[in-house]
Scaffold this motif. Sequence first.
Motif, PDB file in Angstrom:
ATOM      1  N   HIS A  34       7.670   2.936   5.576  1.00  0.00           N
ATOM      2  CA  HIS A  34       8.799   2.025   5.684  1.00  0.00           C
ATOM      3  C   HIS A  34       9.908   2.243   4.617  1.00  0.00           C
ATOM      4  CE1 HIS A  34       5.571   0.005   8.050  1.00  0.00           C
ATOM      5  NE2 HIS A  34       6.698  -0.525   8.764  1.00  0.00           N
ATOM      6  N   GLY A  35       9.517   3.020   3.541  1.00  0.00           N
ATOM      7  CA  GLY A  35      10.310   3.288   2.564  1.00  0.00           C
ATOM      8  C   GLY A  35      10.102   2.131   1.444  1.00  0.00           C
ATOM      9  N   THR A  36      10.584   2.674   0.137  1.00  0.00           N
ATOM     10  CA  THR A  36      10.303   1.648  -0.843  1.00  0.00           C
ATOM     11  C   THR A  36      11.751   0.769  -1.199  1.00  0.00           C
ATOM     12  OG1 THR A  36       8.768   3.236  -2.049  1.00  0.00           O
ATOM     13  CG2 THR A  36       9.719   1.437  -3.522  1.00  0.00           C
ATOM     14  N   THR A  91       0.816  -0.946   0.168  1.00  0.00           N
ATOM     15  CA  THR A  91      -0.092   0.165   0.046  1.00  0.00           C
ATOM     16  C   THR A  91       0.916   1.160  -0.063  1.00  0.00           C
ATOM     17  OG1 THR A  91       0.027  -0.003   2.218  1.00  0.00           O
ATOM     18  CG2 THR A  91      -1.812  -1.212   1.288  1.00  0.00           C
ATOM     19  N   PRO A  92       0.379   2.331  -0.476  1.00  0.00           N
ATOM     20  CA  PRO A  92       1.107   3.510  -0.374  1.00  0.00           C
ATOM     21  C   PRO A  92       1.463   4.115   1.063  1.00  0.00           C
ATOM     22  CG  PRO A  92      -0.646   3.646  -1.934  1.00  0.00           C
ATOM     23  CD  PRO A  92      -0.918   2.627  -1.225  1.00  0.00           C
ATOM     24  N   ALA A  93       0.394   3.660   1.733  1.00  0.00           N
ATOM     25  CA  ALA A  93       0.936   4.084   3.319  1.00  0.00           C
ATOM     26  C   ALA A  93       1.920   3.338   3.916  1.00  0.00           C
ATOM     27  CB  ALA A  93      -0.365   3.695   4.125  1.00  0.00           C
ATOM     28  N   GLY A 144      -5.081   2.282  -7.385  1.00  0.00           N
ATOM     29  CA  GLY A 144      -4.106   2.897  -6.648  1.00  0.00           C
ATOM     30  C   GLY A 144      -3.977   2.278  -5.293  1.00  0.00           C
ATOM     31  N   LEU A 145      -4.588   1.413  -4.860  1.00  0.00           N
ATOM     32  CA  LEU A 145      -4.473   0.866  -3.668  1.00  0.00           C
ATOM     33  C   LEU A 145      -3.313   0.234  -3.086  1.00  0.00           C
ATOM     34  CD1 LEU A 145      -8.453  -0.504  -3.294  1.00  0.00           C
ATOM     35  CD2 LEU A 145      -7.478   1.683  -2.662  1.00  0.00           C
ATOM     36  N   GLY A 194      -2.208  -3.084   5.125  1.00  0.00           N
ATOM     37  CA  GLY A 194      -1.090  -2.298   5.099  1.00  0.00           C
ATOM     38  C   GLY A 194      -0.128  -3.227   5.921  1.00  0.00           C
ATOM     39  N   GLY A 195      -0.275  -4.600   5.743  1.00  0.00           N
ATOM     40  CA  GLY A 195       0.543  -5.328   6.647  1.00  0.00           C
ATOM     41  C   GLY A 195       1.868  -5.437   6.189  1.00  0.00           C
ATOM     42  N   GLY A 196       2.221  -5.240   4.977  1.00  0.00           N
ATOM     43  CA  GLY A 196       3.754  -5.326   4.430  1.00  0.00           C
ATOM     44  C   GLY A 196       3.784  -5.516   2.964  1.00  0.00           C
TER      45      GLY A 196
END
Length: 312
Positions: free
Chosen positions: A178-180, A171-173, A255-256, A237-239
């Motif tokens: 955590h960074g890309t 997710t974007p969040a 975009g999710l 958003g778990g990872g």
Amino acid sequence: MSENPFDGIREFVSAAQSLSFTAAALELGVTSSAVGKSVTRLEARLGVKLLHRTTRRLVLTAEGEAYLASCLRVMDELAETQGFLTTGQQAPVGRLRIDLPAAFGRRHILPTLIDMAVRYQQLDLSVSFSERLVDIVNEGVDLVVRIGVLKDDADIVARKLGSQSLLICATPAYLQAHGTPRAPDDLLHHDCIVGWRNGTRKTWMLKDEKGQTHEHEVRVKHEVGDGEMLLNLTLAGGGLAQLPTWLVQTPVEQGLLVPVLEAYAGAEMPINVIWPRTRYLQPKVRMVVDELLALAQRDAVIFRPDLSLGTV
């Protein structure tokens, strides 16, 4: 005069399916004692115990379960042959036992099976969903659909339906917090969600600069044994997760979810339909295989994935 090798089989099958001599007797139009004696003579002829008798009900032994499966298979074949001789057309008859991968099977295979069950009223389905490699020979399964590379096995036949392409996304969040990841080794420092596999290494399939696919170690945060749940956990958003394009296409387009490590993604896994090797392929198995092959040809988006999705 020698004994008839088929004596007692009809009585045994009826009793084994109903787990009652009384119910079998009502079905066959004889007495319950006659059913019991027929089964006893069959057991004596085979030299094994097929049914445990109690005061309340019958219980199949392990040998009885195996013998019942064989009897039902032979009876199905006879019914199919009789139908062909009577009508001149072959149609699937009897029970088809098929095991499917959970998310993919529910979404893309089960609708075809349901359609066949409606069209062919004499076809009975027993459908299970699992991610493990079912022992189709010993477990009495007629057909299995599996995603992944198969081991060489002389006891099975496999036909490739297509391939699925894999993406790594989050997710974007999650990426903001955590960074890309920019390189495969970054996966050792991220929360990774993987499919549960008993006794196997926790790896993802990544491509190198030469386009060769390799297993790459990841740091596992969560393990989930179902594709839909894996997707839901990722959407929450778990990872990071490595997921097939057919499962994440809509969330990516909305975009999710955001694909990452696109230069290393795109690994493909074959999708196969598998059945036991035999000299005689039952019409119900052949017809379902043909339907699945036709489905794979029609649905190119699912079985011939568009790798450009990873650039959305």
